[in-house]
Scaffold this motif. Structure first.
Motif, PDB file in Angstrom:
ATOM      1  N   LYS A 169      -3.263   0.811   7.059  1.00 60.62           N
ATOM      2  CA  LYS A 169      -3.230   0.983   5.612  1.00 60.62           C
ATOM      3  C   LYS A 169      -2.093   1.943   5.244  1.00 60.62           C
ATOM      4  CE  LYS A 169      -7.089  -1.285   4.867  1.00 60.62           C
ATOM      5  NZ  LYS A 169      -7.152  -2.516   4.113  1.00 60.62           N
ATOM      6  N   VAL A 170      -1.072   1.427   4.624  1.00 63.10           N
ATOM      7  CA  VAL A 170       0.105   2.218   4.268  1.00 63.10           C
ATOM      8  C   VAL A 170      -0.283   3.373   3.338  1.00 63.10           C
ATOM      9  CG1 VAL A 170       2.371   2.131   3.136  1.00 63.10           C
ATOM     10  CG2 VAL A 170       1.594   0.210   4.527  1.00 63.10           C
ATOM     11  N   ASP A 171       0.281   4.530   3.597  1.00 60.56           N
ATOM     12  CA  ASP A 171       0.076   5.738   2.787  1.00 60.56           C
ATOM     13  C   ASP A 171      -1.381   6.191   2.714  1.00 60.56           C
ATOM     14  OD1 ASP A 171       2.801   5.946   2.266  1.00 60.56           O
ATOM     15  OD2 ASP A 171       2.661   4.725   0.465  1.00 60.56           O
ATOM     16  N   ASN A 207      -8.748  15.201  17.019  1.00 59.39           N
ATOM     17  CA  ASN A 207      -9.386  14.175  17.858  1.00 59.39           C
ATOM     18  C   ASN A 207     -10.906  14.192  17.844  1.00 59.39           C
ATOM     19  OD1 ASN A 207      -6.891  13.111  18.664  1.00 59.39           O
ATOM     20  ND2 ASN A 207      -6.732  14.586  20.321  1.00 59.39           N
ATOM     21  N   GLU A 208     -11.508  14.802  16.828  1.00 61.12           N
ATOM     22  CA  GLU A 208     -12.973  14.793  16.723  1.00 61.12           C
ATOM     23  C   GLU A 208     -13.377  13.964  15.510  1.00 61.12           C
ATOM     24  OE1 GLU A 208     -14.968  18.519  17.155  1.00 61.12           O
ATOM     25  OE2 GLU A 208     -13.765  19.065  18.904  1.00 61.12           O
ATOM     26  N   PHE A 209     -13.625  12.683  15.759  1.00 64.23           N
ATOM     27  CA  PHE A 209     -13.911  11.717  14.699  1.00 64.23           C
ATOM     28  C   PHE A 209     -15.399  11.386  14.583  1.00 64.23           C
ATOM     29  CE2 PHE A 209      -9.572  10.989  16.136  1.00 64.23           C
ATOM     30  CZ  PHE A 209      -8.870  10.980  14.942  1.00 64.23           C
ATOM     31  N   GLU A 210     -16.260  12.172  15.234  1.00 67.00           N
ATOM     32  CA  GLU A 210     -17.690  11.871  15.268  1.00 67.00           C
ATOM     33  C   GLU A 210     -18.318  11.799  13.885  1.00 67.00           C
ATOM     34  OE1 GLU A 210     -16.324  14.362  17.198  1.00 67.00           O
ATOM     35  OE2 GLU A 210     -16.296  13.178  19.053  1.00 67.00           O
ATOM     36  N   ALA A 269     -17.423   2.390  10.124  1.00 67.09           N
ATOM     37  CA  ALA A 269     -16.785   1.374   9.272  1.00 67.09           C
ATOM     38  C   ALA A 269     -15.433   1.869   8.747  1.00 67.09           C
ATOM     39  CB  ALA A 269     -17.693   1.004   8.106  1.00 67.09           C
ATOM     40  N   LEU A 270     -15.370   3.147   8.392  1.00 68.36           N
ATOM     41  CA  LEU A 270     -14.112   3.726   7.922  1.00 68.36           C
ATOM     42  C   LEU A 270     -13.077   3.734   9.041  1.00 68.36           C
ATOM     43  CD1 LEU A 270     -12.235   5.201   5.974  1.00 68.36           C
ATOM     44  CD2 LEU A 270     -13.450   7.313   6.498  1.00 68.36           C
ATOM     45  N   MET A 271     -13.485   4.093  10.231  1.00 72.84           N
ATOM     46  CA  MET A 271     -12.553   4.113  11.365  1.00 72.84           C
ATOM     47  C   MET A 271     -12.039   2.710  11.680  1.00 72.84           C
ATOM     48  SD  MET A 271     -11.948   7.194  12.117  1.00 72.84           S
ATOM     49  CE  MET A 271     -10.913   6.843  13.526  1.00 72.84           C
ATOM     50  N   PRO A 286      -5.784   5.951  14.521  1.00 68.32           N
ATOM     51  CA  PRO A 286      -5.172   7.063  13.796  1.00 68.32           C
ATOM     52  C   PRO A 286      -3.988   7.653  14.563  1.00 68.32           C
ATOM     53  CG  PRO A 286      -7.261   7.750  14.733  1.00 68.32           C
ATOM     54  CD  PRO A 286      -7.099   6.298  15.049  1.00 68.32           C
ATOM     55  N   GLU A 287      -2.967   8.037  13.814  1.00 69.28           N
ATOM     56  CA  GLU A 287      -1.780   8.657  14.396  1.00 69.28           C
ATOM     57  C   GLU A 287      -1.650  10.071  13.830  1.00 69.28           C
ATOM     58  OE1 GLU A 287       3.018   8.059  14.113  1.00 69.28           O
ATOM     59  OE2 GLU A 287       1.772   6.258  14.137  1.00 69.28           O
TER      60      GLU A 287
END
Length: 93
Positions: free
Chosen positions: A11-13, A22-25, A30-32, A38-39
């Motif tokens: 998704k641009v921008d 690095n903690e995406f818990e 669904a969002l991830m 992710p960068e």
């Protein structure tokens, strides 16, 4: 408060702010999935800042504290032709 900021490759921008690198818990699955891989863009000290580019820093801090993440989406695209027509009172009738 320090947070990690990631950009979406799908998704641009679109940017995802999280509490720790690095903690995406706490980010919904669904969002991830929508966000994609992710960068990392930067590590950002929020307490030393009084504003951010397009995001309301108070909202970012609040969302990080409540939910553990903040999603920044690009502003909606403006149709300049339609905006101009409204400004000059153009009507097809």
């Amino acid at each position: 408060m320090i947070c990690a900021v990631y950009k979406s490759r799908c998704k641009v921008d679109s940017y995802l702010f999280i509490e720790k690198r690095n903690e995406f818990e706490r980010v919904p699955e669904a969002l991830m999935e929508m966000f994609g891989e992710p960068e990392l863009v930067m590590i950002l000290p929020l307490m030393k800042r009084d504003h951010l580019g397009f995001a309301d820093i108070k909202k970012v801090r609040s969302e990080l504290a409540k939910k553990g993440y903040y999603l920044q989406l690009p502003p909606p695209k403006v149709n300049l032709l339609e905006q101009h027509k409204l400004e000059i009172g153009y009507s097809r009738d």
